[in-house]
Design an enzyme around this catalytic site. Structure first.
Site, PDB file in Angstrom:
ATOM      1  CG  PHE A 195      -0.804 -38.959   9.376  1.00 26.69           C
ATOM      2  CD1 PHE A 195      -0.841 -38.213   8.213  1.00 26.69           C
ATOM      3  CD2 PHE A 195      -1.919 -39.690   9.733  1.00 26.69           C
ATOM      4  CE1 PHE A 195      -1.969 -38.176   7.417  1.00 26.69           C
ATOM      5  CE2 PHE A 195      -3.060 -39.677   8.947  1.00 26.69           C
ATOM      6  CZ  PHE A 195      -3.095 -38.919   7.790  1.00 26.69           C
ATOM      7  CE  LYS A 234      18.120 -67.606  10.038  1.00 24.13           C
ATOM      8  NZ  LYS A 234      17.510 -68.921  10.056  1.00 24.13           N
ATOM      9  CG  ASP A 240      11.231 -42.994  14.199  1.00 19.18           C
ATOM     10  OD1 ASP A 240      11.069 -42.121  13.329  1.00 19.18           O
ATOM     11  OD2 ASP A 240      10.368 -43.275  15.059  1.00 19.18           O
ATOM     12  CB  ALA A 253       4.756 -43.484   5.166  1.00 16.44           C
ATOM     13  CG  ASP A 309      11.511 -36.518  10.075  1.00 18.53           C
ATOM     14  OD1 ASP A 309      10.650 -36.224   9.231  1.00 18.53           O
ATOM     15  OD2 ASP A 309      11.250 -36.701  11.278  1.00 18.53           O
ATOM     16  CG  ASN A 352       5.693 -49.255  11.191  1.00 22.86           C
ATOM     17  OD1 ASN A 352       4.627 -49.317  10.605  1.00 22.86           O
ATOM     18  ND2 ASN A 352       6.743 -48.604  10.699  1.00 22.86           N
TER      19      ASN A 352
HETATM   20  O1  C5P Z   1       8.446 -38.309  14.449  1.00 26.13           O
HETATM   21  P1  C5P Z   1       7.274 -39.146  14.098  1.00 26.13           P
HETATM   22  O2  C5P Z   1       7.637 -40.473  13.493  1.00 26.13           O
HETATM   23  O3  C5P Z   1       6.265 -39.315  15.179  1.00 26.13           O
HETATM   24  O4  C5P Z   1       6.523 -38.281  12.980  1.00 26.13           O
HETATM   25  C1  C5P Z   1       5.460 -38.738  12.268  1.00 26.13           C
HETATM   26  C2  C5P Z   1       5.337 -38.019  10.967  1.00 26.13           C
HETATM   27  O5  C5P Z   1       6.623 -37.877  10.394  1.00 26.13           O
HETATM   28  C3  C5P Z   1       4.528 -38.787   9.950  1.00 26.13           C
HETATM   29  O6  C5P Z   1       3.924 -37.851   9.084  1.00 26.13           O
HETATM   30  C4  C5P Z   1       5.580 -39.588   9.212  1.00 26.13           C
HETATM   31  O7  C5P Z   1       5.157 -39.897   7.896  1.00 26.13           O
HETATM   32  C5  C5P Z   1       6.758 -38.638   9.219  1.00 26.13           C
HETATM   33  N1  C5P Z   1       8.081 -39.276   9.281  1.00 26.13           N
HETATM   34  C6  C5P Z   1       8.914 -39.211   8.189  1.00 26.13           C
HETATM   35  N2  C5P Z   1      10.169 -39.756   8.247  1.00 26.13           N
HETATM   36  C7  C5P Z   1      10.598 -40.365   9.366  1.00 26.13           C
HETATM   37  C8  C5P Z   1       9.758 -40.431  10.494  1.00 26.13           C
HETATM   38  C9  C5P Z   1       8.499 -39.885  10.410  1.00 26.13           C
HETATM   39  O8  C5P Z   1       8.513 -38.657   7.171  1.00 26.13           O
HETATM   40  N3  C5P Z   1      11.807 -40.877   9.388  1.00 26.13           N
END
Ligand code: C5P
Length: 402
Positions: A321, A285, A276, A272, A303, A208
């Site tokens: 964030f 490859k 997802d 960060a 998460d 990203n």
């Molecule tokens: O769900 P979303 O990605 O919008 O959430 C953002 C927040 O969740 C950020 O603080 C990001 O660092 C955290 N996050 C995480 N692990 C993930 C996805 C997001 O810690 N797999």
């Protein structure tokens, strides 16, 4: 042991603030050895600076004492930090190109200590692409910039380029030297920053646009306030912040494992942009087959923010964030509840804004209020956020005592 700095005063009208800066540093018992460039000497009295600092002011690399004792080497070897205040556009350009044709520039090239740079110039000079390129390069080379403010400039124009006030410069110097009051001394902080890369095959990956600038700035600001900081960083082009323990990771799973190791902590800031989803990577490859695009089934990543928020070793303050493309404040508030963190720093990233930029515009969402903040540099935002954290921890501690 008493700390001392080398102060380089270059040719900007803000040099007239140098005596006040020296006075404030001496009041804090910080030794000051001063180099004045030929341009700087047009604005300051060398006699006054000598009197205030208590040391000979150096202006000429070829003066007999300076040449015999190689002062351009000794300045950084015998002081703890080099500070350029004011830093003119010209001296910044020389630093970037390694030009060493006078005492200031040769000392900067021979420097083996940390470097703080406080730019001061006309707004157009400051926003000129050449200066902005040079400042970005200086940061890559490890210097820390004390951002100039916005205000009425000596030329009568109004805009950015006004040197930071002596008080702010002294605060920064004290933070680097560790001589100031450290509000977060004894506090452990965990910060995540940057993107994650999820391999598709040995060549390709899912990533990203996160640059890591905001997360790294928060780690730096926490360390400057005295916290013991572990920064878990995904792949970025940024240098490791000084005084911070940095764990480099690539994937979300590695980031989670590094965070787990960093607990317990008092504060966690999840800045960060964690991917997802991941795919099960192919060891080979993936070959291109005409008319047939490969299909991937995505697996959800852990998460990390939710994991930390519900952990048995949950930090006292957990900050997440939310980068949104809709109503950031509303979506951020929902995210705060859903993830179980204390605060959410929400921003609108539609139109490619924010990611990779030096400025940020956020809304801070807590259980009590939703606070829209004005646009500011990511460094400034980090400092303000850390001030809020300090106030929050203090209140929690006093409520606990009550
Ligand atoms: O769900 P979303 O990605 O919008 O959430 C953002 C927040 O969740 C950020 O603080 C990001 O660092 C955290 N996050 C995480 N692990 C993930 C996805 C997001 O810690 N797999």
């Amino acid at each position: 042991m008493a700390k001392s700095i080398t102060l380089i005063v270059s040719g900007s009208i803000a040099a007239i603030k140098a005596p006040e800066l020296i006075r404030q540093l001496r009041a804090k018992k910080i030794g000051v050895h001063v180099i004045v460039t030929a341009g700087g000497a047009k604005f300051v009295s060398l006699k006054e600076i000598e009197k205030l600092s208590g040391h000979k002011v150096s202006t000429d690399i070829f003066a007999p004492d300076e040449m015999r004792d190689m002062w351009h080497i000794r300045f950084s070897r015998e002081t703890d930090l080099i500070v350029v205040a004011p830093a003119s556009a010209d001296l910044i350009a020389k630093m970037v190109h390694g030009i060493a044709d006078d005492m200031a520039s040769a000392t900067l090239l021979a420097n083996n200590k940390k470097l703080l740079v406080a730019p001061a110039m006309n707004t157009q000079m400051w926003i000129h692409p050449a200066t902005q390129r040079n400042v970005a390069q200086l940061v890559k080379d490890g210097a820390e910039i004390i951002e100039p403010g916005v205000g009425m400039l000596a030329c009568g124009e109004v805009g950015a380029g006004r040197m930071a006030e002596p008080e702010a410069i002294v605060k920064k110097i004290e933070a680097v030297l560790g001589t100031g009051y450290l509000a977060l001394k004894g506090i452990k902080a965990l910060v995540t920053s940057g993107p994650t890369h999820e391999a598709i095959d040995p060549v390709r990956y899912i990533a990203n646009r996160s640059s890591g600038k905001q997360g790294h700035a928060i780690a730096r600001a926490l360390a400057a306030a005295g916290a013991k900081v572990t920064l878990v960083s995904g792949p970025t082009a940024l240098p490791d912040p000084a005084g911070v323990s940095v764990k480099h990771v690539t994937t979300a799973a590695e980031m989670l494992a590094a965070c787990e190791k960093a607990l317990p902590a008092d504060i966690a800031v999840c800045a960060a942009a964690v991917g997802d989803w991941r795919v099960t990577p192919s060891a080979q490859k993936i070959k291109k087959a005409k008319g047939k695009a490969p299909e991937f089934s995505l697996v959800e990543n852990p998460d990390i923010l939710r994991h930390i928020s519900t952990h048995k070793k949950r930090p006292k303050l957990v900050i997440g964030f939310a980068a949104e493309t809709g109503n950031a404040a509303k979506l951020g508030a929902e995210k705060r509840k859903e993830k179980g963190c204390d605060w959410i720093v929400a921003n609108d990233v539609s139109d490619g804004k924010i990611f990779g930029e030096d400025n940020n515009k956020i809304t801070l969402i807590t259980s009590k209020k939703t606070e829209p903040w004005p646009r500011m540099s990511k460094e400034k935002l980090a400092e303000k956020l850390v001030e809020k954290m300090i106030a929050h921890l203090r209140k929690k501690a006093s409520d606990g005592r009550a």
